[in-house]
Scaffold this motif. Structure first.
Motif, PDB file in Angstrom:
ATOM      1  N   LEU A 161       0.858  -1.180   0.000  1.00 17.46           N
ATOM      2  CA  LEU A 161       0.000   0.000   0.000  1.00 17.46           C
ATOM      3  C   LEU A 161       0.886   1.219   0.000  1.00 17.46           C
ATOM      4  N   GLY A 162       0.337   2.348  -0.446  1.00 17.85           N
ATOM      5  CA  GLY A 162       1.180   3.525  -0.518  1.00 17.85           C
ATOM      6  C   GLY A 162       0.410   4.769  -0.855  1.00 17.85           C
ATOM      7  N   ALA A 163       1.120   5.885  -0.821  1.00 15.97           N
ATOM      8  CA  ALA A 163       0.530   7.179  -1.134  1.00 15.97           C
ATOM      9  C   ALA A 163       1.558   8.034  -1.847  1.00 15.97           C
ATOM     10  N   LYS A 164       1.068   8.790  -2.816  1.00 14.59           N
ATOM     11  CA  LYS A 164       1.914   9.779  -3.492  1.00 14.59           C
ATOM     12  C   LYS A 164       1.292  11.150  -3.342  1.00 14.59           C
ATOM     13  N   LEU A 165       2.104  12.110  -2.958  1.00 15.35           N
ATOM     14  CA  LEU A 165       1.700  13.509  -2.917  1.00 15.35           C
ATOM     15  C   LEU A 165       2.441  14.226  -4.035  1.00 15.35           C
ATOM     16  N   ALA A 166       1.674  14.878  -4.925  1.00 17.65           N
ATOM     17  CA  ALA A 166       2.276  15.571  -6.059  1.00 17.65           C
ATOM     18  C   ALA A 166       1.825  17.025  -6.073  1.00 17.65           C
ATOM     19  N   ALA A 167       2.778  17.938  -6.015  1.00 14.58           N
ATOM     20  CA  ALA A 167       2.503  19.361  -6.155  1.00 14.58           C
ATOM     21  C   ALA A 167       2.642  19.724  -7.631  1.00 14.58           C
ATOM     22  N   VAL A 168       1.547  20.194  -8.223  1.00 13.49           N
ATOM     23  CA  VAL A 168       1.520  20.507  -9.653  1.00 13.49           C
ATOM     24  C   VAL A 168       1.432  22.021  -9.820  1.00 13.49           C
TER      25      VAL A 168
END
Length: 314
Positions: free
Chosen positions: A60-67
């Motif tokens: 399981l995992g999470a990605k945080l992306a600032a666009v």
């Protein structure tokens, strides 16, 4: 306490065909649970995307992306910056924190390349790329990997100097790579058209597409963004990486559905279905369109691959 790997994806060489195969295998294993949260800066085009996914028993995992779409244009660095956290699916222990701009670029390109491998003509000879930002170079590399039949790449960008700079930076034996000054010229003869822009107005017109073309749409991720017009949506047989995010959030679909041009039922299949046997292209003359909308499951599959590579398990 278990060691948590700190992985810089930019320092980790990844073979495109290997990563595409890992995505293919991941879809065959099952997508699992996926969720998305989008925050947008009031009065600006900047966004924070949080993708989470869970493949039960595996990871399981999470990605945080600032666009920040204006970064590259004003020399402030890449438009997308991200951090990924990977957890073990057996006991929940954290395994890795992954940084590096190449992670999202490779994930995005591998997603499109898998779609192209399943849908584009096997004899595709010409690739048109609309957009010359940071994603474009990786997109070209991955599409060339799955279609080694390509012999010409035409690059268009609203600022033609950027297209020329990208073309000059690329050197691939036996492949002609050049910039063109208008999008129609790039598209008319193309067997594969990849759109990698942050446009809110279509850069690709369906009337330009030749029979047998495959369209790869990458840029839009909110209803106000779109890269292809209604004619492209109407002419093509439609495929997506994930129905939920493509149909519900991306302007090509939300706007065309609202206008009555297509319906959600016009989506033939999503990537997991194509990977597990649903037929894709039916003829050499058919136009196919693949919307690369993203999803936490894709980030999770790529994070697992990157972790295995960094840990010497690949």
């Amino acid at each position: 306490m278990a060691t948590i790997l700190a992985i810089d994806a930019d320092a980790l060489p990844v073979d495109p065909l290997w990563l595409v195969q890992r995505l293919r295998d991941g879809h065959r294993q099952g997508v699992g649970e996926v969720e998305r949260l989008l925050l947008q800066e009031p009065g600006a085009e900047n966004s924070l995307l949080t993708w989470t996914a869970w493949q039960p028993g595996a990871a399981l995992g999470a990605k945080l992306a600032a666009v920040f779409p204006g970064n590259e244009g004003r020399g402030a660095g890449p438009n997308i910056r991200s951090v990924i956290v990977l957890f073990d699916g057996q006991d929940g222990k954290p395994l890795a924190v992954i940084t590096g701009e190449s992670f999202t670029r490779a994930k995005t390109a591998a997603d499109s390349a898998l779609g192209a491998d399943l849908l584009a003509r096997p004899d595709a000879a010409t690739l048109a790329v609309l957009g010359a930002g940071a994603q474009a170079q990786t997109q070209i590399r991955y599409l060339l990997a799955v279609r080694p039949s390509i012999r010409r790449v035409a690059i268009w960008n609203r600022t033609v100097e950027k297209a020329r700079a990208l073309a000059t930076s690329l050197s691939v034996p036996d492949i002609e790579i050049g910039a063109v000054e208008d999008a129609e010229t790039a598209v008319r003869d193309a067997d594969i058209v990849s759109c990698v822009t942050a446009s809110r107005d279509p850069v690709l017109l369906g009337s330009w597409l030749k029979p047998g073309a495959h369209v790869d749409l990458v840029g839009s991720f909110i209803p106000e963004m779109r890269e292809a017009d209604d004619a492209a949506m109407r002419r093509a047989r439609l495929f997506v990486d994930t129905r939920r995010f493509a149909v519900g959030h991306c302007g090509e679909f939300t706007q065309a559905i609202a206008a009555g041009v297509i319906t959600a039922d016009d989506v033939v299949a999503e990537l997991a279905e194509l990977c597990t046997g649903t037929p894709g292209r039916r003829s050499a003359e058919e136009i196919t369109l693949f919307k690369n909308a993203g999803g936490g499951h894709l980030d999770l599959m790529v994070a697992r691959a990157v972790y295995d590579l960094a840990a010497g398990r690949a």
